[in-house]
Design an enzyme around this catalytic site. Structure first.
Site, PDB file in Angstrom:
ATOM      1  N   ARG A  68       0.850  -1.181   0.000  1.00  0.00           N
ATOM      2  CA  ARG A  68       0.000   0.000   0.000  1.00  0.00           C
ATOM      3  C   ARG A  68       0.891   1.238   0.000  1.00  0.00           C
ATOM      4  O   ARG A  68       1.934   1.252   0.652  1.00  0.00           O
ATOM      5  CB  ARG A  68      -0.867   0.032   1.257  1.00  0.00           C
ATOM      6  CG  ARG A  68      -2.058  -0.889   1.220  1.00  0.00           C
ATOM      7  CD  ARG A  68      -2.935  -0.689   2.434  1.00  0.00           C
ATOM      8  NE  ARG A  68      -2.305  -1.122   3.659  1.00  0.00           N
ATOM      9  CZ  ARG A  68      -1.713  -0.344   4.532  1.00  0.00           C
ATOM     10  NH1 ARG A  68      -1.688   0.978   4.356  1.00  0.00           N
ATOM     11  NH2 ARG A  68      -1.162  -0.833   5.607  1.00  0.00           N
ATOM     12  N   TYR A 212      -1.793  -3.512  -6.824  1.00  0.00           N
ATOM     13  CA  TYR A 212      -1.547  -4.325  -5.634  1.00  0.00           C
ATOM     14  C   TYR A 212      -2.594  -4.155  -4.527  1.00  0.00           C
ATOM     15  O   TYR A 212      -2.974  -3.037  -4.189  1.00  0.00           O
ATOM     16  CB  TYR A 212      -0.167  -3.986  -5.035  1.00  0.00           C
ATOM     17  CG  TYR A 212       0.312  -5.063  -4.101  1.00  0.00           C
ATOM     18  CD1 TYR A 212       0.962  -6.185  -4.596  1.00  0.00           C
ATOM     19  CD2 TYR A 212       0.049  -5.012  -2.740  1.00  0.00           C
ATOM     20  CE1 TYR A 212       1.363  -7.204  -3.762  1.00  0.00           C
ATOM     21  CE2 TYR A 212       0.446  -6.034  -1.893  1.00  0.00           C
ATOM     22  CZ  TYR A 212       1.111  -7.125  -2.407  1.00  0.00           C
ATOM     23  OH  TYR A 212       1.495  -8.145  -1.584  1.00  0.00           O
ATOM     24  N   GLY A 213      -2.991  -5.256  -3.933  1.00  0.00           N
ATOM     25  CA  GLY A 213      -3.762  -5.307  -2.684  1.00  0.00           C
ATOM     26  C   GLY A 213      -4.718  -4.162  -2.445  1.00  0.00           C
ATOM     27  O   GLY A 213      -5.547  -3.825  -3.294  1.00  0.00           O
ATOM     28  N   LYS A 221      -9.742  -1.760   1.922  1.00  0.00           N
ATOM     29  CA  LYS A 221      -9.377  -0.601   2.742  1.00  0.00           C
ATOM     30  C   LYS A 221     -10.140   0.655   2.307  1.00  0.00           C
ATOM     31  O   LYS A 221     -10.593   1.438   3.134  1.00  0.00           O
ATOM     32  CB  LYS A 221      -7.879  -0.347   2.634  1.00  0.00           C
ATOM     33  CG  LYS A 221      -7.012  -1.542   2.963  1.00  0.00           C
ATOM     34  CD  LYS A 221      -7.194  -1.988   4.384  1.00  0.00           C
ATOM     35  CE  LYS A 221      -6.192  -3.071   4.736  1.00  0.00           C
ATOM     36  NZ  LYS A 221      -6.356  -3.528   6.119  1.00  0.00           N
ATOM     37  N   HIS A 241     -10.362  -1.526  11.760  1.00  0.00           N
ATOM     38  CA  HIS A 241      -9.295  -2.413  11.278  1.00  0.00           C
ATOM     39  C   HIS A 241      -9.064  -3.481  12.350  1.00  0.00           C
ATOM     40  O   HIS A 241      -8.122  -3.385  13.136  1.00  0.00           O
ATOM     41  CB  HIS A 241      -8.032  -1.561  11.063  1.00  0.00           C
ATOM     42  CG  HIS A 241      -6.935  -2.249  10.329  1.00  0.00           C
ATOM     43  ND1 HIS A 241      -5.620  -1.885  10.455  1.00  0.00           N
ATOM     44  CD2 HIS A 241      -6.942  -3.269   9.440  1.00  0.00           C
ATOM     45  CE1 HIS A 241      -4.871  -2.643   9.681  1.00  0.00           C
ATOM     46  NE2 HIS A 241      -5.644  -3.494   9.057  1.00  0.00           N
ATOM     47  N   SER A 263      -1.194  -3.204  10.656  1.00  0.00           N
ATOM     48  CA  SER A 263      -0.940  -4.202   9.620  1.00  0.00           C
ATOM     49  C   SER A 263       0.281  -5.060   9.968  1.00  0.00           C
ATOM     50  O   SER A 263       1.274  -4.548  10.475  1.00  0.00           O
ATOM     51  CB  SER A 263      -0.668  -3.503   8.294  1.00  0.00           C
ATOM     52  OG  SER A 263      -1.715  -2.614   8.011  1.00  0.00           O
ATOM     53  N   CYS A 265       0.790  -7.317  12.272  1.00  0.00           N
ATOM     54  CA  CYS A 265       1.121  -7.482  13.694  1.00  0.00           C
ATOM     55  C   CYS A 265       0.421  -8.702  14.287  1.00  0.00           C
ATOM     56  O   CYS A 265       0.271  -8.802  15.497  1.00  0.00           O
ATOM     57  CB  CYS A 265       0.739  -6.246  14.491  1.00  0.00           C
ATOM     58  SG  CYS A 265       1.849  -4.878  14.255  1.00  0.00           S
ATOM     59  N   GLY A 266      -0.078  -9.609  13.460  1.00  0.00           N
ATOM     60  CA  GLY A 266      -0.607 -10.858  13.986  1.00  0.00           C
ATOM     61  C   GLY A 266      -2.120 -10.942  14.086  1.00  0.00           C
ATOM     62  O   GLY A 266      -2.637 -11.775  14.828  1.00  0.00           O
ATOM     63  N   THR A 268      -4.171 -12.047  11.783  1.00  0.00           N
ATOM     64  CA  THR A 268      -4.593 -13.326  11.219  1.00  0.00           C
ATOM     65  C   THR A 268      -4.246 -14.472  12.177  1.00  0.00           C
ATOM     66  O   THR A 268      -5.034 -15.410  12.342  1.00  0.00           O
ATOM     67  CB  THR A 268      -3.954 -13.539   9.823  1.00  0.00           C
ATOM     68  OG1 THR A 268      -4.233 -12.369   9.044  1.00  0.00           O
ATOM     69  CG2 THR A 268      -4.515 -14.752   9.127  1.00  0.00           C
ATOM     70  N   ASP A 288      -9.491  -8.933   9.393  1.00  0.00           N
ATOM     71  CA  ASP A 288      -8.912  -7.632   9.026  1.00  0.00           C
ATOM     72  C   ASP A 288      -9.853  -6.449   9.226  1.00  0.00           C
ATOM     73  O   ASP A 288      -9.393  -5.367   9.551  1.00  0.00           O
ATOM     74  CB  ASP A 288      -8.434  -7.671   7.565  1.00  0.00           C
ATOM     75  CG  ASP A 288      -7.526  -6.502   7.218  1.00  0.00           C
ATOM     76  OD1 ASP A 288      -6.638  -6.193   8.029  1.00  0.00           O
ATOM     77  OD2 ASP A 288      -7.702  -5.907   6.147  1.00  0.00           O
ATOM     78  N   ASN A 378       6.158  -8.499   2.226  1.00  0.00           N
ATOM     79  CA  ASN A 378       4.702  -8.230   2.207  1.00  0.00           C
ATOM     80  C   ASN A 378       3.996  -9.169   1.215  1.00  0.00           C
ATOM     81  O   ASN A 378       2.953  -8.841   0.683  1.00  0.00           O
ATOM     82  CB  ASN A 378       4.448  -6.765   1.842  1.00  0.00           C
ATOM     83  CG  ASN A 378       2.994  -6.361   2.020  1.00  0.00           C
ATOM     84  OD1 ASN A 378       2.320  -6.825   2.950  1.00  0.00           O
ATOM     85  ND2 ASN A 378       2.488  -5.518   1.126  1.00  0.00           N
ATOM     86  N   ARG A 380       1.681 -12.261  -0.034  1.00  0.00           N
ATOM     87  CA  ARG A 380       0.354 -12.533   0.514  1.00  0.00           C
ATOM     88  C   ARG A 380      -0.228 -13.853   0.048  1.00  0.00           C
ATOM     89  O   ARG A 380       0.109 -14.355  -1.022  1.00  0.00           O
ATOM     90  CB  ARG A 380      -0.610 -11.415   0.059  1.00  0.00           C
ATOM     91  CG  ARG A 380      -0.227 -10.017   0.492  1.00  0.00           C
ATOM     92  CD  ARG A 380      -0.543  -9.775   1.926  1.00  0.00           C
ATOM     93  NE  ARG A 380      -0.138  -8.464   2.388  1.00  0.00           N
ATOM     94  CZ  ARG A 380      -0.837  -7.741   3.257  1.00  0.00           C
ATOM     95  NH1 ARG A 380      -1.975  -8.199   3.736  1.00  0.00           N
ATOM     96  NH2 ARG A 380      -0.390  -6.581   3.661  1.00  0.00           N
TER      97      ARG A 380
HETATM   98  C1  OXD Z   1      -3.054  -4.168   5.531  1.00  0.00           C
HETATM   99  C2  OXD Z   1      -3.754  -5.293   4.890  1.00  0.00           C
HETATM  100  O1  OXD Z   1      -2.058  -3.675   4.963  1.00  0.00           O
HETATM  101  O2  OXD Z   1      -4.636  -5.836   5.548  1.00  0.00           O
HETATM  102  O3  OXD Z   1      -3.466  -3.751   6.622  1.00  0.00           O
HETATM  103  O4  OXD Z   1      -3.454  -5.639   3.750  1.00  0.00           O
HETATM  104 MN    MN Z   2      -5.137  -4.786   7.353  1.00  0.00          MN
END
Ligand code: OXD
Ligand code: MN
Length: 604
Positions: A68, A212-213, A221, A241, A263, A265-266, A268, A288, A378, A380
């Protein structure tokens, strides 16, 4: 709004961007299959070995398009003050001209896809609808997983439901200004010109230059958090979030916990926690994004508006998150991970020793002597919620679940104890507003630097963060304290002076959840500290864990002197909001300082 207006908008965008053709998406399995086949032909994705990972693919992005881009993300509210000091702002009319210039002819030579999607189950009172227009088939495939792409959305729009228009282009037309054809590349993008733009008043999203993402999957987001937070402010709910789990205790009592962490930081890992203490069960509702709104009885209810997971791969292993590994058997789209010679995937942390003969995320041969990372930090995995090994069976309940506790956390090597309960809702809002964390690779920028990331929403709040704090505080005025979820601050990442983690983390975090629930059930008392209520060590289930002398004390140490530095740093952060900062948060800071000074005095 009748469909004719939607069609009119689509044709205006086509006139602007000049695609070769327009394809309306229906969300069907056939559609996904043909998009995947197209992506394979174009070289954007490669099929993995169908014997080991059926229907799964790897995408390798342009190495300049991997995260991002927060500096290129804009909240273009009418008034600059409404975007606030933490967002980039440009006057909407100026930005509209700038974006228009970029979008003119931006889809030439490409197909323009029109994706009707829902965040939340279609028809649910929580659901919000959107239409994403994109020239990226990778985005179409990912939206199929991350949102509910469906014809039913068009019926809802026809019936008058509002929808968010979201326009995306990779910014690489296949014809130049002299009308010469340009050859396509596997990952088209325009990294010098990235813009991710939100117009909060008109609830519009325009994104250019990145595939990307979160830059391009605009339901995530951009819509569910940035536009969602503005809708939440105006309509009395919260877009957060957060992860969302159901915890079942050994006595078979059910609780629902939401947790905000920055983002990577665990979230998931906690969303798929496998408790190490007997009798406990954790089921995943989301990892998320969580939308929270008062239910009929006044208590807060929550849903995960997404339909899939887009998680950070490195560090995920059988040891750290077995449920995630079990969820990736099939139907996974990996991005920027490494591949093995047998057509499977690998990333740092998946196993101690990397397999021989890897191909790295940029498609080059890789060995552990290469001196680079095999997978991008990063990189995924993206898979549907239905893959989730620990899925809660009523995760799609249209009314959501009743929320019992909210956790705020970050990645802090120092100062912040394992777990602290807030003194009140207002103090909990203060805890959320002052989350800080060492920066990770999920966004561009230096990894490891400490930054304040209030509510883990710094990159995602679509309006002035001071007004957002006030919005959170307003729930404390509207809802009785007893009916509100209890708020806790957690930190799994505290380190000892020799640099090792003090707490084992992962499944062992169930011990912290056990204490949190003991507080909800009023089975434990805790002890007051200047920063909030902490467990008495005897209240924690530490069976089977070994701590060295002093480690537990270090995990819960609240050193008044270092905390007074923390107060100064919060004060500086709060200054950014000037007079808009709610006085309740200023009062919490003054009270915190007074409690720390008192403690310091008592220690002398
Ligand atoms: C983030 C994501 O960057 O969930 O927070 O992809
Ligand atoms: Mn996120």
């Amino acid at each position: 709004m009748p469909l004719s207006e939607l069609k009119e908008w689509v044709s205006q965008i086509a006139t602007l961007t000049k695609p070769d053709q327009i394809q309306w998406c229906d969300g069907s399995g056939n559609e996904l299959e043909s998009i995947q086949a197209l992506l394979v032909r174009q070289g954007t994705i490669e099929a993995l070995n169908p014997k080991t990972r059926p229907n799964s693919f790897i995408a390798r992005t342009d190495p300049r398009d991997v995260a991002r881009v927060e500096e290129r993300t804009f909240i273009c509210s009418e008034q600059e003050a409404d975007a606030g000091p933490t967002n980039n702002w440009m006057e909407p009319s100026v930005m509209r001209t700038l974006m228009r210039e970029r979008f003119i002819g931006s889809m030439r030579g490409r197909t323009m896809y029109v994706i009707p999607f829902s965040m939340g189950p279609v028809g649910s009172p929580f659901a919000r609808y959107g239409i994403e227009i994109t020239d990226s088939p990778y985005v179409v495939a990912s939206m199929h997983t991350m949102t509910r792409v469906s014809q039913k959305v068009l019926e809802e729009i026809q019936a008058g439901k509002p929808w968010v228009p979201a326009v995306h282009s990779v910014g690489m037309p296949l014809v130049d200004s002299q009308e010469n054809k340009i050859a396509d590349v596997a990952w088209p993008c325009n990294p010098e010109e990235v813009y991710v733009v939100h117009y909060p008043e008109t609830r519009e999203i325009w994104s250019y230059g990145s595939g990307y993402g979160g830059n391009s999957l605009l339901g995530k987001k951009a819509m569910s958090l940035r536009i969602g937070s503005v809708q939440g402010r105006d309509e009395g709910w919260l877009a957060e979030h957060m992860l969302l789990i159901r915890v079942t205790s050994p006595e078979n009592k059910r609780y629902h916990l939401a947790a905000a962490f920055p983002s990577a930081c665990g979230k998931t890992n906690l969303a798929m926690l496998r408790p190490t203490i007997p009798g406990w069960k954790v089921e995943t509702i989301g990892d998320d994004i969580v939308w929270i709104a008062p239910g009929e009885n006044g208590k807060l209810r929550a849903i995960n508006p997404e339909n899939g997971l887009f998680g950070v791969a490195p560090g995920t292993s059988e040891g750290t998150n077995k449920a995630a590994m079990d969820s990736m058997d099939q139907n996974v789209l990996f991005t920027n991970v490494a591949t093995t010679k047998d057509g499977d995937v690998w990333w740092e942390g998946m196993s101690k020793e990397p397999p021989a003969n890897l191909t790295d995320w940029q498609g080059k041969p890789w060995t552990k002597d290469s001196g680079t990372l095999a997978a991008h930090p990063n990189s995924r995995f993206c898979f549907p919620m239905s893959n989730t090994a620990t899925l809660c069976d009523d995760w799609e309940s249209p009314e959501g679940v009743e929320l019992d506790a909210i956790l705020f956390g970050g990645r802090r090597a120092t100062n912040v104890p394992l777990v602290v309960q807030s003194r009140s809702w207002q103090h909990g809002v203060f805890m959320g507003a002052t989350i800080s964390s060492e920066q990770t690779a999920a966004a561009e920028g230096p990894v490891g630097v400490l930054r304040r990331d209030p509510f883990a929403m710094l990159p995602f709040c679509g309006y002035n963060m001071a007004d957002y704090f006030a919005h959170w505080l307003s729930f404390g005025e509207k809802i009785a304290e007893d009916s509100l979820p209890k708020i806790f601050q957690v930190n799994w990442f505290r380190k000892s002076s020799d640099g090792s983690f003090l707490w084992p983390g992962f499944g062992e975090n169930s011990r912290v959840i056990d204490w949190i629930i003991s507080r909800l059930e009023e089975r434990s008392e805790g002890q007051q500290s200047p920063i909030g209520l902490m467990p008495n060590i005897s209240e924690l289930n530490l069976d089977g864990l070994n701590f060295e002398e002093g480690e537990l004390e270090a995990l819960f140490e609240v050193d008044p002197e270092s905390w007074l530095y923390e107060v100064r740093s919060i004060e500086q952060f709060f200054e950014r909001f000037g007079a808009k900062l709610p006085q309740e948060l200023r009062a919490e800071l003054i009270e915190l300082e007074a409690r720390l000074l008192q403690e310091q005095g008592a220690m002398v």
